[in-house]
Design an enzyme around this catalytic site. Sequence first.
Site, PDB file in Angstrom:
ATOM      1  CG  HIS A 259     -33.715 -18.258 -38.648  1.00  0.00           C
ATOM      2  ND1 HIS A 259     -33.951 -18.695 -37.372  1.00  0.00           N
ATOM      3  CD2 HIS A 259     -32.648 -18.979 -39.103  1.00  0.00           C
ATOM      4  CE1 HIS A 259     -33.073 -19.632 -37.047  1.00  0.00           C
ATOM      5  NE2 HIS A 259     -32.270 -19.828 -38.086  1.00  0.00           N
TER       6      HIS A 259
ATOM      7  CB  SER B 265     -61.478  -3.281 -47.394  1.00  0.00           C
ATOM      8  OG  SER B 265     -61.708  -2.252 -46.443  1.00  0.00           O
TER       9      SER B 265
ATOM     10  CE  LYS C 232     -56.116  -4.490 -47.788  1.00  0.00           C
ATOM     11  NZ  LYS C 232     -56.605  -4.461 -46.395  1.00  0.00           N
TER      12      LYS C 232
ATOM     13  CD  GLU D 259     -56.164 -12.517 -43.481  1.00  0.00           C
ATOM     14  OE1 GLU D 259     -55.317 -11.703 -43.829  1.00  0.00           O
ATOM     15  OE2 GLU D 259     -57.342 -12.208 -43.219  1.00  0.00           O
TER      16      GLU D 259
END
Length: 466
Positions: A160, A281, A287, A294
């Site tokens: 979980h 970024s 970043k 992704e």
Amino acid sequence: MASSVKKPWGGRFREDTDRLVEEFTESVSFDQRLALHDLRQDLAHLEALKRAGVVTEEEAERIARGLSEIEAEIREGRFVFRAELEDVHMNIEAALREKIGPLAGKLHTGRSRNDQVATDFRLYLRDEIREILRLLHDLRRALVEKAREGLEIILPGFTHLQHAQPVLLAHHLLAYYEMFRRDADRFQDTLRRTAECPLGSAALAGTPYPLDRELTARLLGFERPSRNSMDAVSDRDFVLEFLFDAAVTMMHLSRLAEEIVLWMSPEFGFVDLPDALCTGSSIMPQKKNPDVAELLRGKCGRVYGNLLALLTVMKGLPLTYNRDLQEDKEPAFDTADTLRASLKVAALLVRGLSPRAERMRAAAEEGHPTATDLADYLVMKGLPFREAHEVTGRIVAFAEERGLKLWKIPLEDLRRFSDLIEEDVYEWLSVEGSVARRRTYGGTAPERVREALAQAEEELSAEELP
């Protein structure tokens, strides 16, 4: 605007095909990637025609020379595919006719584009599956290599997405090895079921020419000819199997990518990736984004869509061939391209992972991960598990109230909950002890994980790639 190109089926028609219809129905813009497979099939069919006496030795030699010239043009990028010729098969036949004249028409004797495309497609997917199996092998090897590096690293296992029990990083990575091992098994099974050759089924009913279908199957590397001509030209189960296998593999890749994304976040901080595998970024200079992982996660969706698209195409088709089946190729081509690229990138990501062992170890102590061990300790002392579970729950609540880890609770406080608890309880409460006690087959104990690593390495060494 009407078309002026003579169609191979045009004898029965009094009008040329409308230009819009030509554009709507052409497939050569995408099925041209079957060209080399089509030429392989042409040569096998030519041999069968020669042995059946349909073409002479001299005619066969002329046709073979013409096909060889076309192959060279395709490999060198000089061949021009023409949309008005509909598909890859008619483009090659037209080019052959330009080279050797009307004799080219003999090559189509005893076959139809229906069995032709089914054969080409099987040849194509067999090649793709072989390459995918090689890439799955490399990814599994990358996981094993990284797992060996993580034999001493403990991190929290999750259920979980909450801290559950401590495990070895190697054990965690080998879970993905098992997923991709199953994927390889599925592709191997699909490869076996693509080993039937439809060539010789013709349009749907077979052919009156005495063609040796065992011969053509053997020449093309198939194990056997298909058993039923109607099924052979309309079957796309092998494509659906490929798409399903790919969808499951992409799901596993997406799960791996998701964990890399999570583990790179500051909240986890479990791993780092080299700059070469990340992006930045356009506005935030600080970043370092795991964009590759992704995108790997995102590409899973298009493969799912391709499977659903073809399932929907197939669901209402009567026997035998229907033009709907032209919609089978683009989903398969896109899936093969996507999966190949994804497997390569995944192996690169795995090899580039740098585990942050101290952070993992610290996280493994958070959330009372050895509570189950405490319950097991009480069971070993004679308490039924359900009662031990309840006692341990109360001890966890006590630890929460006081901001203590279980192994920091004084013995006198622990004994308030059960007089079965003695000094030896602390041997059960360390994360190292918890990991070491999971000695059942398949567990996370170091000796079991070393055995699993050795087994995986042996499997990879023994694996015979097609």
